[in-house]
Design a protein around this motif. Structure first.
Motif: not given
Length: 154
Positions: A13-21, A90-96
């Protein structure tokens, strides 16, 4: 529930949620693209995360999400191509990029927008602009030293 389950639930619950990219159909970029806005004196770098948004080092804000239009600021924007040094896509770059939101340790020479964007894609913080500037400064300094020696001989 046991103590372990409570701890795991609290951590989740304390971990920020990633938005939908989500890729925007109006822009020619893919989520995770390393963008470069060609400014007059320098290039500004960031990571496209979709929804007409970019994560980049911003003046006085640190690493933050901004609109594509703010990132562009009237400049021509292109995708920086990484070849043999690319580690993420892709999404891995955005997550980083997303993982470093809020960082505010900007340093023109050692930690600028290009260092950040390159790290997101290659896991290596580097800046070709800084390398080029250091090379030009070195050549200029060498020229001044030679000119000073010539003038002293006269």
């Amino acid at each position: 529930m046991g103590i372990l389950e409570d701890i795991l639930k609290a951590k989740a619950q304390s971990r920020p949620q990633l938005p939908r990219f989500v890729k925007d159909p109006d822009l020619p970029f893919e989520v995770g693209d390393h963008l470069k806005a060609d400014r007059v004196v320098y290039d500004h770098h960031g990571i496209y995360i979709g929804n007409k948004q970019v994560i980049a080092y911003l003046d006085h804000e640190g690493i933050a999400i901004c609109s594509y239009d703010k990132f562009k600021d009237g400049a021509e924007v292109s995708v920086v191509e990484h070849h043999s040094d690319r580690r993420y896509r892709g999404i891995d770059v955005a997550r980083r990029a997303y993982s470093r939101l809020g960082e505010n340790n900007y340093n023109l020479i050692f930690n600028n927008c290009e260092h950040f964007a390159n790290w997101c894609v290659t896991d290596e913080e580097k800046s070709d602009q800084v390398k080029a500037a250091v090379t030009v400064a070195g050549v200029a300094l060498a020229g001044l030293v030679v000119a000073a020696k010539i003038l002293r001989r006269r």
